[in-house]
Write a protein that holds these residues in place. Sequence first.
Motif, PDB file in Angstrom:
ATOM      1  N   MET A   1     -26.434 -35.399  60.958  1.00 60.02           N
ATOM      2  CA  MET A   1     -25.371 -34.714  60.254  1.00 60.02           C
ATOM      3  C   MET A   1     -24.539 -33.935  61.277  1.00 60.02           C
ATOM      4  N   ILE A   2     -23.285 -33.714  60.971  1.00 59.48           N
ATOM      5  CA  ILE A   2     -22.367 -33.047  61.902  1.00 59.48           C
ATOM      6  C   ILE A   2     -22.806 -31.623  62.222  1.00 59.48           C
ATOM      7  N   TYR A   3     -22.302 -31.149  63.352  1.00 60.37           N
ATOM      8  CA  TYR A   3     -22.498 -29.765  63.763  1.00 60.37           C
ATOM      9  C   TYR A   3     -21.110 -29.139  63.832  1.00 60.37           C
ATOM     10  N   ILE A   4     -20.984 -27.876  63.423  1.00 60.38           N
ATOM     11  CA  ILE A   4     -19.671 -27.243  63.314  1.00 60.38           C
ATOM     12  C   ILE A   4     -19.649 -25.944  64.103  1.00 60.38           C
ATOM     13  N   ASP A   5     -18.597 -25.769  64.900  1.00 60.10           N
ATOM     14  CA  ASP A   5     -18.300 -24.465  65.477  1.00 60.10           C
ATOM     15  C   ASP A   5     -17.250 -23.839  64.581  1.00 60.10           C
ATOM     16  N   GLY A   6     -17.527 -22.659  64.050  1.00 61.04           N
ATOM     17  CA  GLY A   6     -16.585 -21.935  63.204  1.00 61.04           C
ATOM     18  C   GLY A   6     -16.037 -20.745  63.949  1.00 61.04           C
ATOM     19  N   LEU A   7     -14.733 -20.510  63.804  1.00 69.40           N
ATOM     20  CA  LEU A   7     -14.081 -19.413  64.508  1.00 69.40           C
ATOM     21  C   LEU A   7     -13.106 -18.683  63.595  1.00 69.40           C
ATOM     22  N   VAL A   8     -13.078 -17.361  63.704  1.00 72.31           N
ATOM     23  CA  VAL A   8     -12.036 -16.539  63.101  1.00 72.31           C
ATOM     24  C   VAL A   8     -11.355 -15.875  64.290  1.00 72.31           C
ATOM     25  N   LYS A  32     -11.845 -32.734  72.391  1.00 68.29           N
ATOM     26  CA  LYS A  32     -12.037 -34.135  72.035  1.00 68.29           C
ATOM     27  C   LYS A  32     -12.566 -34.926  73.231  1.00 68.29           C
ATOM     28  N   ASP A  33     -12.044 -34.639  74.423  1.00 67.33           N
ATOM     29  CA  ASP A  33     -12.503 -35.324  75.633  1.00 67.33           C
ATOM     30  C   ASP A  33     -13.982 -35.066  75.906  1.00 67.33           C
ATOM     31  N   HIS A  34     -14.499 -33.959  75.383  1.00 65.88           N
ATOM     32  CA  HIS A  34     -15.889 -33.595  75.638  1.00 65.88           C
ATOM     33  C   HIS A  34     -16.782 -33.765  74.407  1.00 65.88           C
ATOM     34  N   GLY A  35     -16.334 -34.590  73.441  1.00 72.57           N
ATOM     35  CA  GLY A  35     -17.210 -34.997  72.347  1.00 72.57           C
ATOM     36  C   GLY A  35     -16.884 -34.516  70.957  1.00 72.57           C
ATOM     37  N   ALA A  36     -15.955 -33.571  70.798  1.00 71.35           N
ATOM     38  CA  ALA A  36     -15.598 -33.125  69.448  1.00 71.35           C
ATOM     39  C   ALA A  36     -14.934 -34.275  68.690  1.00 71.35           C
ATOM     40  N   GLU A  65      -0.495  -8.455  63.303  1.00 70.25           N
ATOM     41  CA  GLU A  65      -1.197  -9.657  63.738  1.00 70.25           C
ATOM     42  C   GLU A  65      -1.622 -10.468  62.524  1.00 70.25           C
ATOM     43  N   THR A  66      -1.991 -11.711  62.771  1.00 73.80           N
ATOM     44  CA  THR A  66      -2.538 -12.540  61.707  1.00 73.80           C
ATOM     45  C   THR A  66      -3.851 -13.127  62.191  1.00 73.80           C
ATOM     46  N   VAL A  67      -4.506 -13.896  61.332  1.00 70.01           N
ATOM     47  CA  VAL A  67      -5.751 -14.543  61.707  1.00 70.01           C
ATOM     48  C   VAL A  67      -5.661 -16.040  61.468  1.00 70.01           C
ATOM     49  N   VAL A  68      -6.478 -16.741  62.234  1.00 70.73           N
ATOM     50  CA  VAL A  68      -6.617 -18.186  62.099  1.00 70.73           C
ATOM     51  C   VAL A  68      -8.081 -18.483  61.811  1.00 70.73           C
ATOM     52  N   LEU A  69      -8.317 -19.395  60.902  1.00 72.00           N
ATOM     53  CA  LEU A  69      -9.654 -19.924  60.666  1.00 72.00           C
ATOM     54  C   LEU A  69      -9.672 -21.312  61.296  1.00 72.00           C
ATOM     55  N   SER A  70     -10.606 -21.512  62.186  1.00 72.13           N
ATOM     56  CA  SER A  70     -10.660 -22.761  62.925  1.00 72.13           C
ATOM     57  C   SER A  70     -12.063 -23.331  62.880  1.00 72.13           C
ATOM     58  N   TRP A  71     -12.157 -24.650  62.873  1.00 74.21           N
ATOM     59  CA  TRP A  71     -13.478 -25.239  63.057  1.00 74.21           C
ATOM     60  C   TRP A  71     -13.364 -26.498  63.902  1.00 74.21           C
ATOM     61  N   ILE A  72     -14.434 -26.725  64.625  1.00 74.93           N
ATOM     62  CA  ILE A  72     -14.540 -27.889  65.507  1.00 74.93           C
ATOM     63  C   ILE A  72     -15.773 -28.651  65.060  1.00 74.93           C
ATOM     64  N   GLU A  73     -15.583 -29.930  64.764  1.00 75.72           N
ATOM     65  CA  GLU A  73     -16.700 -30.756  64.326  1.00 75.72           C
ATOM     66  C   GLU A  73     -17.204 -31.591  65.494  1.00 75.72           C
ATOM     67  N   TRP A  74     -18.515 -31.698  65.564  1.00 81.08           N
ATOM     68  CA  TRP A  74     -19.206 -32.480  66.589  1.00 81.08           C
ATOM     69  C   TRP A  74     -20.167 -33.439  65.887  1.00 81.08           C
ATOM     70  N   PRO A  75     -20.534 -34.537  66.526  1.00 76.24           N
ATOM     71  CA  PRO A  75     -21.479 -35.458  65.881  1.00 76.24           C
ATOM     72  C   PRO A  75     -22.855 -34.830  65.625  1.00 76.24           C
ATOM     73  N   ASP A  76     -23.276 -33.932  66.520  1.00 77.00           N
ATOM     74  CA  ASP A  76     -24.583 -33.295  66.412  1.00 77.00           C
ATOM     75  C   ASP A  76     -24.634 -32.105  67.374  1.00 77.00           C
ATOM     76  N   LYS A  77     -25.695 -31.323  67.287  1.00 75.71           N
ATOM     77  CA  LYS A  77     -25.804 -30.120  68.111  1.00 75.71           C
ATOM     78  C   LYS A  77     -25.935 -30.447  69.593  1.00 75.71           C
ATOM     79  N   ALA A  78     -26.646 -31.496  69.932  1.00 76.45           N
ATOM     80  CA  ALA A  78     -26.805 -31.852  71.346  1.00 76.45           C
ATOM     81  C   ALA A  78     -25.452 -32.184  71.981  1.00 76.45           C
ATOM     82  N   THR A  79     -24.608 -32.909  71.251  1.00 78.02           N
ATOM     83  CA  THR A  79     -23.269 -33.230  71.755  1.00 78.02           C
ATOM     84  C   THR A  79     -22.452 -31.959  71.876  1.00 78.02           C
ATOM     85  N   ARG A  80     -22.578 -31.071  70.899  1.00 72.23           N
ATOM     86  CA  ARG A  80     -21.848 -29.802  70.949  1.00 72.23           C
ATOM     87  C   ARG A  80     -22.279 -28.957  72.138  1.00 72.23           C
TER      88      ARG A  80
END
Length: 118
Positions: A1-8, A32-36, A65-80
């Motif tokens: 299952m995917i692994y997600i980095d979440g950022l505010v 993306k070049d590194h697996g995302a 100021e404002t905020v951004v909600l961002s996420w980066i999806e990876w195939p798995d934790k090891a790839t992340r």
Amino acid sequence: MIYIDGLVIPVKAGTDSAGYARFAEAIAPIFKDHGATRIVEGWADDVPDGKVTDFRRAVQAADDETVVLSWIEWPDKATRDAGMALVREDPRMVPAGAAMPIDGARMIFGGFQAVLDV
């Protein structure tokens, strides 16, 4: 299952959504070049003030100021884990003389194991 980095992310005053998008578009290929597999950037649109906490208070965003909600999806934790190590060392992450539209010191981030992906 995917692994997600979440950022505010707090976005500095004077930066509009188009300016932030240009910044994000410039660094997305590095991830993306590194697996995302996917990068999503969400500009605050309906972010109410909370009674206890909220997105803005979480990153100590100033009134202009404002905020951004961002996420980066990876195939798995090891790839992340491997990919993020490479991203941190990638010289393209901080182009010479480039002004950062964010305050990384106030950014909140973390990794999340997906438990539902429908």
